[in-house]
Design a protein around this motif. Structure first.
Motif, PDB file in Angstrom:
ATOM      1  N   LYS A  14       0.862  -1.179   0.000  1.00  0.00           N
ATOM      2  CA  LYS A  14       0.000   0.000   0.000  1.00  0.00           C
ATOM      3  C   LYS A  14       0.891   1.218   0.000  1.00  0.00           C
ATOM      4  CE  LYS A  14      -3.816   2.214   2.401  1.00  0.00           C
ATOM      5  NZ  LYS A  14      -4.825   2.078   3.450  1.00  0.00           N
ATOM      6  N   VAL A  15       0.761   2.046  -1.001  1.00  0.00           N
ATOM      7  CA  VAL A  15       1.552   3.263  -1.072  1.00  0.00           C
ATOM      8  C   VAL A  15       0.662   4.439  -0.753  1.00  0.00           C
ATOM      9  CG1 VAL A  15       2.832   4.796  -2.565  1.00  0.00           C
ATOM     10  CG2 VAL A  15       3.195   2.351  -2.715  1.00  0.00           C
ATOM     11  N   GLU A  16       0.985   5.156   0.291  1.00  0.00           N
ATOM     12  CA  GLU A  16       0.214   6.334   0.648  1.00  0.00           C
ATOM     13  C   GLU A  16       1.142   7.521   0.552  1.00  0.00           C
ATOM     14  OE1 GLU A  16      -1.332   5.688   4.502  1.00  0.00           O
ATOM     15  OE2 GLU A  16      -3.043   4.534   3.783  1.00  0.00           O
ATOM     16  N   LEU A  17       0.729   8.556  -0.132  1.00  0.00           N
ATOM     17  CA  LEU A  17       1.565   9.743  -0.261  1.00  0.00           C
ATOM     18  C   LEU A  17       1.315  10.674   0.917  1.00  0.00           C
ATOM     19  CD1 LEU A  17       1.513  10.420  -4.065  1.00  0.00           C
ATOM     20  CD2 LEU A  17       3.346   9.549  -2.660  1.00  0.00           C
ATOM     21  N   SER A  18       1.516  10.149   2.093  1.00  0.00           N
ATOM     22  CA  SER A  18       1.383  10.991   3.271  1.00  0.00           C
ATOM     23  C   SER A  18       2.784  11.418   3.668  1.00  0.00           C
ATOM     24  CB  SER A  18       0.722  10.225   4.407  1.00  0.00           C
ATOM     25  OG  SER A  18       1.424   9.033   4.649  1.00  0.00           O
ATOM     26  N   LEU A  19       2.946  12.683   4.006  1.00  0.00           N
ATOM     27  CA  LEU A  19       4.260  13.167   4.379  1.00  0.00           C
ATOM     28  C   LEU A  19       4.607  12.651   5.762  1.00  0.00           C
ATOM     29  CD1 LEU A  19       4.013  16.819   3.131  1.00  0.00           C
ATOM     30  CD2 LEU A  19       5.219  14.936   2.086  1.00  0.00           C
ATOM     31  N   ILE A 535       6.630  12.864 -13.525  1.00  0.00           N
ATOM     32  CA  ILE A 535       5.385  13.230 -12.841  1.00  0.00           C
ATOM     33  C   ILE A 535       5.746  13.537 -11.395  1.00  0.00           C
ATOM     34  CG2 ILE A 535       3.022  12.526 -12.296  1.00  0.00           C
ATOM     35  CD1 ILE A 535       3.722  12.486 -15.326  1.00  0.00           C
ATOM     36  N   ILE A 536       5.508  14.772 -10.976  1.00  0.00           N
ATOM     37  CA  ILE A 536       5.918  15.194  -9.635  1.00  0.00           C
ATOM     38  C   ILE A 536       4.690  15.432  -8.759  1.00  0.00           C
ATOM     39  CG2 ILE A 536       7.066  17.007  -8.296  1.00  0.00           C
ATOM     40  CD1 ILE A 536       8.926  17.340 -10.786  1.00  0.00           C
ATOM     41  N   GLN A 537       4.730  14.862  -7.574  1.00  0.00           N
ATOM     42  CA  GLN A 537       3.696  15.117  -6.574  1.00  0.00           C
ATOM     43  C   GLN A 537       4.371  15.634  -5.319  1.00  0.00           C
ATOM     44  OE1 GLN A 537       1.091  11.783  -6.063  1.00  0.00           O
ATOM     45  NE2 GLN A 537       1.039  11.361  -8.250  1.00  0.00           N
ATOM     46  N   GLY A 538       3.685  16.517  -4.595  1.00  0.00           N
ATOM     47  CA  GLY A 538       4.286  17.125  -3.420  1.00  0.00           C
ATOM     48  C   GLY A 538       4.733  18.536  -3.745  1.00  0.00           C
ATOM     49  N   LYS A 581       1.817   2.032 -14.393  1.00  0.00           N
ATOM     50  CA  LYS A 581       1.479   2.833 -15.565  1.00  0.00           C
ATOM     51  C   LYS A 581       1.528   4.331 -15.245  1.00  0.00           C
ATOM     52  CE  LYS A 581       0.727  -0.583 -18.381  1.00  0.00           C
ATOM     53  NZ  LYS A 581       1.693  -0.817 -19.462  1.00  0.00           N
ATOM     54  N   LYS A 582       1.904   5.094 -16.248  1.00  0.00           N
ATOM     55  CA  LYS A 582       1.994   6.548 -16.096  1.00  0.00           C
ATOM     56  C   LYS A 582       0.665   7.144 -15.648  1.00  0.00           C
ATOM     57  CE  LYS A 582       3.217  10.673 -18.803  1.00  0.00           C
ATOM     58  NZ  LYS A 582       3.717  11.152 -20.119  1.00  0.00           N
ATOM     59  N   ARG A 583      -0.439   6.655 -16.235  1.00  0.00           N
ATOM     60  CA  ARG A 583      -1.754   7.220 -15.901  1.00  0.00           C
ATOM     61  C   ARG A 583      -2.089   7.024 -14.425  1.00  0.00           C
ATOM     62  NH1 ARG A 583      -2.978   2.588 -18.995  1.00  0.00           N
ATOM     63  NH2 ARG A 583      -3.888   0.901 -17.736  1.00  0.00           N
ATOM     64  N   ASP A 584      -1.508   5.981 -13.824  1.00  0.00           N
ATOM     65  CA  ASP A 584      -1.826   5.685 -12.428  1.00  0.00           C
ATOM     66  C   ASP A 584      -1.156   6.652 -11.452  1.00  0.00           C
ATOM     67  OD1 ASP A 584      -3.455   3.458 -13.006  1.00  0.00           O
ATOM     68  OD2 ASP A 584      -1.692   2.194 -13.270  1.00  0.00           O
ATOM     69  N   VAL A 585      -0.089   7.310 -11.884  1.00  0.00           N
ATOM     70  CA  VAL A 585       0.578   8.247 -10.972  1.00  0.00           C
ATOM     71  C   VAL A 585       0.263   9.699 -11.310  1.00  0.00           C
ATOM     72  CG1 VAL A 585       2.452   6.660 -10.455  1.00  0.00           C
ATOM     73  CG2 VAL A 585       2.728   8.273 -12.334  1.00  0.00           C
ATOM     74  N   GLU A 586      -0.360   9.919 -12.451  1.00  0.00           N
ATOM     75  CA  GLU A 586      -0.697  11.295 -12.835  1.00  0.00           C
ATOM     76  C   GLU A 586      -1.833  11.860 -11.991  1.00  0.00           C
ATOM     77  OE1 GLU A 586       0.383  11.957 -17.499  1.00  0.00           O
ATOM     78  OE2 GLU A 586      -1.251  10.554 -17.075  1.00  0.00           O
ATOM     79  N   THR A 587      -2.714  10.996 -11.475  1.00  0.00           N
ATOM     80  CA  THR A 587      -3.908  11.466 -10.763  1.00  0.00           C
ATOM     81  C   THR A 587      -3.600  11.923  -9.347  1.00  0.00           C
ATOM     82  OG1 THR A 587      -4.366   9.260  -9.936  1.00  0.00           O
ATOM     83  CG2 THR A 587      -5.332   9.858 -12.061  1.00  0.00           C
ATOM     84  N   GLY A 588      -2.521  11.429  -8.780  1.00  0.00           N
ATOM     85  CA  GLY A 588      -2.238  11.738  -7.384  1.00  0.00           C
ATOM     86  C   GLY A 588      -2.810  10.691  -6.453  1.00  0.00           C
ATOM     87  N   ASP A 589      -3.666   9.822  -6.976  1.00  0.00           N
ATOM     88  CA  ASP A 589      -4.244   8.744  -6.178  1.00  0.00           C
ATOM     89  C   ASP A 589      -3.452   7.473  -6.435  1.00  0.00           C
ATOM     90  OD1 ASP A 589      -5.734   6.876  -4.899  1.00  0.00           O
ATOM     91  OD2 ASP A 589      -7.368   6.856  -6.357  1.00  0.00           O
ATOM     92  N   ILE A 590      -2.725   7.009  -5.427  1.00  0.00           N
ATOM     93  CA  ILE A 590      -1.876   5.839  -5.626  1.00  0.00           C
ATOM     94  C   ILE A 590      -2.498   4.597  -4.992  1.00  0.00           C
ATOM     95  CG2 ILE A 590       0.534   5.135  -5.661  1.00  0.00           C
ATOM     96  CD1 ILE A 590       0.834   7.775  -6.395  1.00  0.00           C
ATOM     97  N   SER A 591      -3.786   4.648  -4.735  1.00  0.00           N
ATOM     98  CA  SER A 591      -4.436   3.521  -4.066  1.00  0.00           C
ATOM     99  C   SER A 591      -4.389   2.254  -4.916  1.00  0.00           C
ATOM    100  CB  SER A 591      -5.892   3.859  -3.744  1.00  0.00           C
ATOM    101  OG  SER A 591      -6.597   4.164  -4.932  1.00  0.00           O
ATOM    102  N   TRP A 592      -4.168   2.423  -6.228  1.00  0.00           N
ATOM    103  CA  TRP A 592      -4.070   1.259  -7.118  1.00  0.00           C
ATOM    104  C   TRP A 592      -2.912   0.337  -6.740  1.00  0.00           C
ATOM    105  CZ3 TRP A 592       0.654   0.999  -9.319  1.00  0.00           C
ATOM    106  CH2 TRP A 592       1.394   2.189  -9.329  1.00  0.00           C
TER     107      TRP A 592
END
Length: 599
Positions: A14-19, A535-538, A581-592
């Motif tokens: 499970k990847v969560e983009l929580s700081l 693709i940058i998030q944060g 996939k690129k589309r999976d990280v572009e949304t910002g939702d990494i729940s996939w």
């Protein structure tokens, strides 16, 4: 899980983009215990650290004084897929629950002491949040690198709904364990000109090769030779901690090597290899025959064209003595760094609190542009500029000017003249394999030794690994690549040793490296060569971000700052054989990234 040496298995992460809070990297170690394979991966350490109140020491009747036993929590305190750091009174352990079973092991990664409770738990192993090393939760054995040691494991049992750990006190304190090793049974005269296995180079590839041979029961002679004057040391720390001595950086002591019958010849340069006679010749004239040869000579500084090469106080950072000299000469003086490699930039960062001025010269428009992309490079460049580092980009050195032989000025091709008392050149490297040119061992057009997936060269009995090789990389359809990471060299050493013993295994690892500057750490996993988008998030300005590197429509690498343990989580997914996939990280939702399938 066989670490980098097993067939791909689906990994649930499970990847969560929580700081997360910025970790403090301090030296430390690690241990291990038994009672569970893994179910779905929760955010590790979700329960936090076990408080001291959780540990109730039990009476010591009928217990050895070498052991401690403690009740550390209620059986329902941990859910499957969770970890907790618990206190046993005289040390801490990592408690893990998987498939309803508990296991316990050391809580610190033996490499640099990372808290494993903040790492990634997945199907039988824990991956370090800092540098990606993996440890089997049943045995404590290291299964993916970096690092040399494994973890101790501790006994766990459940009584009246209480989880009880029994641990050896010494193991709790040391937090690390070396795998058992065989001794040499051959009668050897140390002056003998023959070794069953001869290893050229004492970096991680050479050292892991030697240790793996002994761990796997090899009982013939093993000789490791090096141009260095020191026993194996932690070279990546040289550029981050310039004041460190060889002893402080030491990976293995001479006593350790002697105890395990790994002979070390220091200050020995190989000048020729005779593959027909199975012998190497050293610069001092010594000739040594071998049955198996492992070449792990690494890289050497890329040649540069400039005037004034006889001027003193110009360094390539190669040894602890170089590092110490650079730190001493830069004290309250003007330092110039040539090149924006990771080593060059780390040296620049390390000198800012010592030198009067620090200037960096680079041929790119932005540091790390090719490796990390322009946006990430600019953010890091800004960090340096706020720490008084001046950049002279799209530039090269024309001349080093000395006064009485000592460096005084560095002249750029643009005409700019920089005051300089010490100069460090970190402008890239080339493979250290020129001594093989007439040997019959195949080198590619750039001078790298080419090997197959078993780390064998084109010559029978000759293997090679580490920075000096190109090897077939499975995620790129076995294209021959060079990946000069400290971690990858460990993997090569292990694969080569197993191949020598007829236990062929293939490289199964995710490349992982790190860099530290101004107390901040960059982590990177994957192989991003040829990426076409980032693709940058944060928040780049705050240096709290994760960057995904894509090639066509697939994520091939990831880097982060202050976003742990995201890089280790993504390494876990890539290591399982899944594609991102690129589309999976572009949304910002990494729940996939959560595997919702069965176990």
């Amino acid at each position: 899980m066989g670490g980098c040496f097993s067939k791909p298995k689906p990994v649930e992460v499970k990847v969560e983009l929580s700081l997360l809070d910025k970790e403090k990297e301090v030296d430390g170690l690690s241990p291990n215990g038994k009672a569970s394979p893994f179910a779905d991966c929760r955010p590790n350490g979700a329960l936090g650290h076990g408080s001291d109140d959780d540990a109730t020491l039990l009476p010591f009747s009928h217990k050895s004084r070498d052991y401690v036993e403690a009740s550390v929590c209620h059986v329902k305190d941990l859910e499957n897929g969770q970890m907790r750091e618990v206190d046993l009174g005289c040390g801490r352990a990592l408690l893990i629950k998987e498939h309803g079973e508990f296991s316990a092991m050391g809580h610190k990664c033996p490499h640099y002491g990372a808290p494993l409770v903040k790492g990634v738990l997945s199907k039988g192993h824990v991956r370090c949040p800092w540098h990606g090393a993996c440890f089997n939760i049943s045995t404590g054995d290291i299964e993916d690198f970096p690092g040399l040691d494994s973890l101790p494991t501790f006994q766990v049992r459940v009584e009246k709904d209480k989880v009880i750990i029994r641990a050896n006190k010494q193991a709790l304190q040391s937090q690390k364990r070396s795998k058992p090793m065989a001794r040499c049974s051959a009668v050897i005269n140390s002056s003998s000109g023959f070794s069953h296995v001869l290893i050229i180079g004492s970096g991680p590839a050479g050292l892991v090769c030697a240790e793996t041979l002994r761990q796997e029961g090899f009982t013939d002679r093993v000789v490791m030779c090096t141009m260095d004057r020191h026993p194996p040391y932690d070279r990546p720390k040289l550029s981050k901690s310039l004041d460190s001595t060889a002893e402080q950086l030491r990976l293995r002591s001479l006593d350790f090597l002697q105890d395990h019958d790994i002979e070390l010849f220091t200050e020995k340069e190989v000048v020729a290899v005779d593959v027909k006679g199975r012998a190497v010749t050293f610069e001092d004239g010594l000739r040594m025959e071998y049955r198996k040869l492992f070449i792990a000579t690494g890289s050497k500084p890329k040649p540069m064209n400039y005037k004034g090469k006889d001027v003193r106080n110009v360094f390539h950072l190669r040894t602890p003595e170089d590092a110490n000299s650079i730190a001493r000469l830069a004290n309250n003086k003007n330092a110039v760094i040539v090149g924006t490699s990771f080593v060059g930039m780390e040296v620049a960062a390390a000198l800012t609190d010592k030198a009067h001025s620090v200037s960096v010269i680079g041929i790119e428009s932005v540091p790390f542009k090719n490796a990390l992309g322009e946006k990430v490079g600019k953010a890091i460049m800004k960090l340096f500029e706020t720490n008084r580092v001046k950049f002279y980009m799209l530039n090269e050195v024309s001349e080093m000017i000395g006064h009485h032989g000592q460096l005084k000025e560095v002249v750029l091709k643009s005409g700019k003249v920089l005051r300089a008392d010490v100069c460090v050149i970190g402008a890239g490297s080339v493979p250290a394999a020129s001594f093989l040119k007439q040997s019959g061992i195949h080198l590619d057009s750039k001078g790298f030794i080419t090997v197959n997936k078993m780390m064998q060269t084109n010559v029978d009995g000759v293997f090679a690994g580490g920075d000096v090789v190109t090897f077939p990389f499975p995620p790129r359809n076995n294209k021959k690549v060079n990946i000069p990471h400290w971690q990858m060299a460990h993997v090569h050493g292990r694969v080569a040793a197993l191949s020598m013993m007829g236990r062929s295994t293939e490289i199964k690892t995710v490349p992982y490296f790190w860099s530290a500057m101004f107390g901040k750490t960059i982590r990177y996993a994957g192989y991003g060569d040829g990426f076409d988008d980032v693709i940058i998030q944060g928040d780049l300005d705050e240096l709290r971000f994760v960057a995904f590197y894509t090639r066509s429509e697939e994520v091939v690498a990831v880097t982060s700052m202050n976003y742990d343990p995201i890089v280790s989580r993504v390494a876990e997914v890539l290591g399982s054989g899944k594609t991102i996939k690129k589309r999976d990280v572009e949304t910002g939702d990494i729940s996939w990234l959560i595997d919702k399938g069965g176990h």
